[in-house]
Design an enzyme around this catalytic site. Structure first.
Site, PDB file in Angstrom:
ATOM      1  N   LYS A 119      10.005 -37.261  11.492  1.00 54.34           N
ATOM      2  CA  LYS A 119      11.434 -37.001  11.693  1.00 54.34           C
ATOM      3  C   LYS A 119      12.223 -38.288  11.830  1.00 54.34           C
ATOM      4  CE  LYS A 119      11.299 -32.423  13.830  1.00 54.34           C
ATOM      5  NZ  LYS A 119      11.609 -31.651  15.025  1.00 54.34           N
ATOM      6  N   LYS A 202       4.996 -28.240   3.372  1.00 57.18           N
ATOM      7  CA  LYS A 202       5.294 -27.009   4.122  1.00 57.18           C
ATOM      8  C   LYS A 202       6.745 -26.598   3.889  1.00 57.18           C
ATOM      9  CE  LYS A 202       6.926 -28.818   8.486  1.00 57.18           C
ATOM     10  NZ  LYS A 202       6.967 -28.868   9.914  1.00 57.18           N
ATOM     11  N   LYS A 205      13.188 -26.502   6.872  1.00 55.25           N
ATOM     12  CA  LYS A 205      14.648 -26.541   6.734  1.00 55.25           C
ATOM     13  C   LYS A 205      15.125 -27.920   6.285  1.00 55.25           C
ATOM     14  CE  LYS A 205      15.204 -27.339  11.717  1.00 55.25           C
ATOM     15  NZ  LYS A 205      13.991 -26.890  12.391  1.00 55.25           N
TER      16      LYS A 205
HETATM   17  P1  TYM Z   1      10.301 -24.819  15.020  1.00 56.74           P
HETATM   18  O1  TYM Z   1      11.595 -24.297  15.507  1.00 56.74           O
HETATM   19  O2  TYM Z   1      10.318 -25.984  14.073  1.00 56.74           O
HETATM   20  O3  TYM Z   1       9.500 -23.666  14.303  1.00 56.74           O
HETATM   21  C1  TYM Z   1       9.263 -22.400  14.921  1.00 56.74           C
HETATM   22  C2  TYM Z   1       7.883 -21.901  14.560  1.00 56.74           C
HETATM   23  O4  TYM Z   1       7.754 -21.755  13.127  1.00 56.74           O
HETATM   24  C3  TYM Z   1       6.547 -22.372  12.710  1.00 56.74           C
HETATM   25  N1  TYM Z   1       6.719 -22.847  11.324  1.00 56.74           N
HETATM   26  C4  TYM Z   1       5.868 -22.579  10.314  1.00 56.74           C
HETATM   27  N2  TYM Z   1       4.748 -21.847  10.254  1.00 56.74           N
HETATM   28  C5  TYM Z   1       4.136 -21.749   9.054  1.00 56.74           C
HETATM   29  N3  TYM Z   1       4.594 -22.337   7.929  1.00 56.74           N
HETATM   30  C6  TYM Z   1       5.723 -23.084   7.929  1.00 56.74           C
HETATM   31  N4  TYM Z   1       6.164 -23.653   6.821  1.00 56.74           N
HETATM   32  C7  TYM Z   1       6.413 -23.242   9.170  1.00 56.74           C
HETATM   33  N5  TYM Z   1       7.543 -23.883   9.544  1.00 56.74           N
HETATM   34  C8  TYM Z   1       7.711 -23.645  10.863  1.00 56.74           C
HETATM   35  C9  TYM Z   1       6.335 -23.502  13.683  1.00 56.74           C
HETATM   36  O5  TYM Z   1       4.993 -23.928  13.698  1.00 56.74           O
HETATM   37  C10 TYM Z   1       6.779 -22.874  14.986  1.00 56.74           C
HETATM   38  O6  TYM Z   1       5.727 -22.159  15.584  1.00 56.74           O
HETATM   39  N6  TYM Z   1       8.481 -27.624  18.741  1.00 56.74           N
HETATM   40  C11 TYM Z   1       8.671 -26.256  18.290  1.00 56.74           C
HETATM   41  C12 TYM Z   1       9.440 -25.376  19.267  1.00 56.74           C
HETATM   42  C13 TYM Z   1       8.919 -25.350  20.664  1.00 56.74           C
HETATM   43  C14 TYM Z   1       7.743 -24.697  21.127  1.00 56.74           C
HETATM   44  C15 TYM Z   1       7.717 -24.893  22.540  1.00 56.74           C
HETATM   45  C16 TYM Z   1       6.729 -23.971  20.489  1.00 56.74           C
HETATM   46  C17 TYM Z   1       9.511 -25.914  21.755  1.00 56.74           C
HETATM   47  N7  TYM Z   1       8.791 -25.627  22.872  1.00 56.74           N
HETATM   48  C18 TYM Z   1       6.683 -24.375  23.309  1.00 56.74           C
HETATM   49  C19 TYM Z   1       5.695 -23.469  21.285  1.00 56.74           C
HETATM   50  C20 TYM Z   1       5.669 -23.667  22.667  1.00 56.74           C
HETATM   51  C21 TYM Z   1       9.446 -26.284  17.005  1.00 56.74           C
HETATM   52  O7  TYM Z   1      10.190 -27.201  16.728  1.00 56.74           O
HETATM   53  O8  TYM Z   1       9.333 -25.152  16.251  1.00 56.74           O
END
Ligand code: TYM
Length: 340
Positions: A119, A202, A205
């Site tokens: 990032k 992957k 966004k």
């Molecule tokens: P975020 O908001 O980027 O994504 C949310 C969830 O979607 C999953 N994901 C995917 N899974 C499969 N294929 C893809 N292409 C793909 N893109 C996104 C992510 O793995 C995620 O599970 N850091 C985290 C948010 C967070 C969190 C937490 C998660 C904050 N605190 C505590 C678990 C526990 C994030 O940015 O997810």
């Protein structure tokens, strides 16, 4: 909440509100599992607005997108009677335990987080905030506050859960058993949904082009077109083979998951038919699935009062658990309790 809830293993997960619409990777990789797990687990799910502000956000947009994220989670099937649904900033203990975890993490250890490297490289390392750097550590606090046994996420979050385990073990070792060690809950088949134009990256966004990104709230016609123009290969055989045929395999995974059909059954069904047939059918499957999802999202969004009352209840339930963990943590570390 039923008494039963306390006997069930606990799960916690979060999603960022930054993009507005969720994409197909978010849904298949994570949210779909959240919906299933609320039946068998004591489930805590949140919209992580504090994580969102690690990159600049327009205040009005952030507010709208936070409500929109909640509406999408409800539309996807989260039931506030069966899970605790809340907004991260409504529970101040996240920031508080986040600080404690910051003080427990080595600088080198934080520097090894690959998501930060990716990032910050994208926006220029000098412009990246310290918040973005410590982002995984706030995530550690999110998980440990709830004594979660498992964390349902996509593959890209695995390293953050490993950090969570390391820090929990470190704290427990130094100050006595305090935190449950959480396990990642990553469903192999859908752990990584790929970009439709670049099936080695992957779906994200922040992809360089939106052509391979399927947003759930886009006009279904737009998404159908993207699916029909998905990159496959020069062969014509419909076979699941992630190495040799990543594009076709990605489409098969999406198709199989949305319809509950096994991949071999799809391979059989499309034997001798071209990629065109597979893509046309998948576009139709997707439109049929997403149309009611969009409608439900709009309905929830239209009833702000209900939405806000769901969040108020969620925050109250979450705080009860989080405050207990934080108090125990402070006490173990030797922070002097305040007299009331
Ligand atoms: P975020 O908001 O980027 O994504 C949310 C969830 O979607 C999953 N994901 C995917 N899974 C499969 N294929 C893809 N292409 C793909 N893109 C996104 C992510 O793995 C995620 O599970 N850091 C985290 C948010 C967070 C969190 C937490 C998660 C904050 N605190 C505590 C678990 C526990 C994030 O940015 O997810």
């Amino acid at each position: 909440m039923s008494v039963m809830a306390f006997d069930r293993p606990r799960v916690l997960s979060g999603i960022q509100p930054t993009a507005g619409s969720f994409h197909l990777g978010n849904y298949l990789g994570a949210v779909r599992q959240w919906v299933a797990l609320q039946e068998s687990h004591d489930a805590f799910y949140m919209v992580v607005d504090l994580h969102a502000i690690t990159v600049p956000q327009d205040p009005a947009e952030l507010r709208d997108n936070t409500r929109l994220a909640v509406a999408q989670l409800l539309a996807a099937g989260l039931d506030p009677d069966r899970c605790t649904l809340f907004v991260q900033s409504h529970v101040p203990e996240h920031a508080q335990l986040g600080w404690v975890m910051n003080c427990l993490t080595g600088f080198g250890e934080a520097s090894r987080m690959t998501q930060f490297k990716d990032k910050s490289a994208k926006q220029g390392a000098d412009r990246a905030t310290v918040g973005l750097f410590t982002y995984p550590i706030l995530q550690v606090a999110d998980i440990l506050l709830y004594q979660a046994n498992a964390v349902p996420v996509g593959e890209d979050q695995r390293q953050h859960i490993e950090l969570t385990r390391d820090l929990a073990e470190r704290f427990n070792g130094r100050f006595g058993e305090t935190f449950t060690i959480p396990a990642p809950y990553i469903v192999k088949e859908t752990a990584k949904i790929y970009d439709l134009q670049d099936p080695t990256a992957k779906m994200s966004k922040s992809a360089p082009s939106p052509k391979g990104l399927v947003n759930l709230l886009d006009e279904p016609k737009v998404s159908a077109k993207k699916i029909k123009s998905a990159v496959t290969d020069t062969d014509t055989v419909i076979r699941f083979d992630e190495k040799e045929k990543p594009g076709v395999s990605n489409l098969l995974t999406i198709y199989a998951t949305l319809t509950g059909t096994a991949v071999p059954e799809l391979e059989h069904r499309y034997e001798g038919k071209g990629y065109g047939a597979l893509k046309t059918d998948l576009a139709e499957v997707f439109v049929e699935w997403v149309t009611p999802f969009r409608e439900r999202t709009q309905e929830y969004l239209g009833d702000q009062e209900t939405l806000d009352s769901i969040l108020a209840k969620g925050a109250e339930k979450a705080r009860a658990v989080a405050a207990e963990t934080l108090a125990k943590t402070y006490e173990r570390m030797g922070l002097l309790p305040a007299k009331h």
